[in-house]
Design an enzyme around this catalytic site. Structure first.
Site, short mmCIF file in Angstrom:
data_model
loop_
_atom_site.label_atom_id
_atom_site.label_comp_id
_atom_site.label_asym_id
_atom_site.label_seq_id
_atom_site.Cartn_x
_atom_site.Cartn_y
_atom_site.Cartn_z
N SER A 130 0.81 -1.22 0.00
CA SER A 130 0.00 0.00 0.00
C SER A 130 0.84 1.27 0.00
O SER A 130 0.38 2.32 -0.44
CB SER A 130 -0.96 0.00 1.20
N HIS A 162 3.08 5.08 4.57
CA HIS A 162 2.11 5.59 3.60
C HIS A 162 2.45 7.02 3.19
O HIS A 162 2.40 7.37 2.01
CB HIS A 162 0.71 5.55 4.18
#
Length: 257
Positions: free
Chosen positions: A183, A237
């Site tokens: 991710s 992230h």
């Protein structure tokens, strides 16, 4: 980016990109944007549409193309190849659990010099649900972004974002000591797409509905990760998003419309 057992999901394609709308000279004129020049030279309508929407297919060395042809993948997009790589690596994880131990990001081992973990962790997943959601996310947004950036740039942004995201998490001291998942790379190509659209905002502006779609997609991703795992490696992230944005700006500066 999996820390403990978080999941990531991008569900909505940006509206304008998903529709496949062709931005013609008339569209540009109606928007009051310049059409006849690309950087310092003239550009035709065909060149413009090709630069914006054509997916550049995967190309390797002659030996690489030979093996791709054997498996019917000579014309596969980078998005498909990355999806296949994630699935194949997860299969190896199931067969040999040592694979996860050898290639996940473990900060103590990175400190000892095992820097390959900053990249390889992006191809590992914690379970089948985690793999499925990240693979679906890549399928949903990968084709659109690859079509905009081009296959080679898309691959460099994806891999670079994975490394930079894990690097920031490793150096920040606020992330998780052990982490895996793609991710961070997904956030990177997402950030790269936003930057590329901003760089070409005069010819291809991002309208209100599309901005809402982009914001909603990012919000759903973060919410699902927190819901399913109760934890979020926010440093990875953030690093992936910023890294992807920076890499896209550098790699596509000469391709502004």
């Amino acid at each position: 980016q999996l820390a403990s057992n978080p999941l990531a999901l991008f569900t909505a394609r940006p509206a304008a990109a998903a529709t496949g709308t062709s931005f013609t000279a008339a569209t540009a004129a109606a928007a009051g944007t310049p059409w006849t020049r690309f950087n310092s030279g003239p550009i035709s309508q065909d060149m413009y549409n090709s630069q914006r929407s054509q997916i550049r297919r995967y190309r390797t060395s002659s030996s690489g193309q030979y093996w791709l042809r054997q498996f019917g993948l000579a014309d596969a997009s980078i998005t498909h190849l990355l999806m296949g790589a994630n699935i194949a690596v997860f299969g190896l994880q199931l067969l040999w659990p040592e694979v996860t131990q050898m290639f996940a990001r473990v900060d103590a081992l990175v400190y000892q010099g095992q820097i390959w973990r900053l990249l390889t962790a992006a191809f590992l997943h914690g379970n089948i649900v985690h793999l499925g959601i990240n693979t679906l996310a890549l399928y949903n947004i990968g084709h659109v972004i690859e079509g905009v950036l081009g296959s080679r740039t898309f691959l460099m942004v994806y891999l670079g974002s994975a490394i930079l995201g894990n690097l920031l998490a490793y150096n920040s001291g606020h992330g998780f000591q052990t982490s895996l998942g793609s991710s961070g790379a997904l956030c990177g190509i997402f950030g790269g797409y936003l930057v590329f659209r901003w760089m070409n905002r005069r010819v291809w502006p991002m309208r209100g509905p599309e901005f809402t779609s982009v914001a909603t997609t990012l919000g759903i991703n973060l919410a699902l990760m927190t819901y399913f795992a109760g934890s979020l490696d926010s440093s990875a992230h953030l690093g992936g998003f910023l890294g992807g944005a920076a890499l896209t700006y550098i790699l596509t500066a000469a391709r502004r419309f």
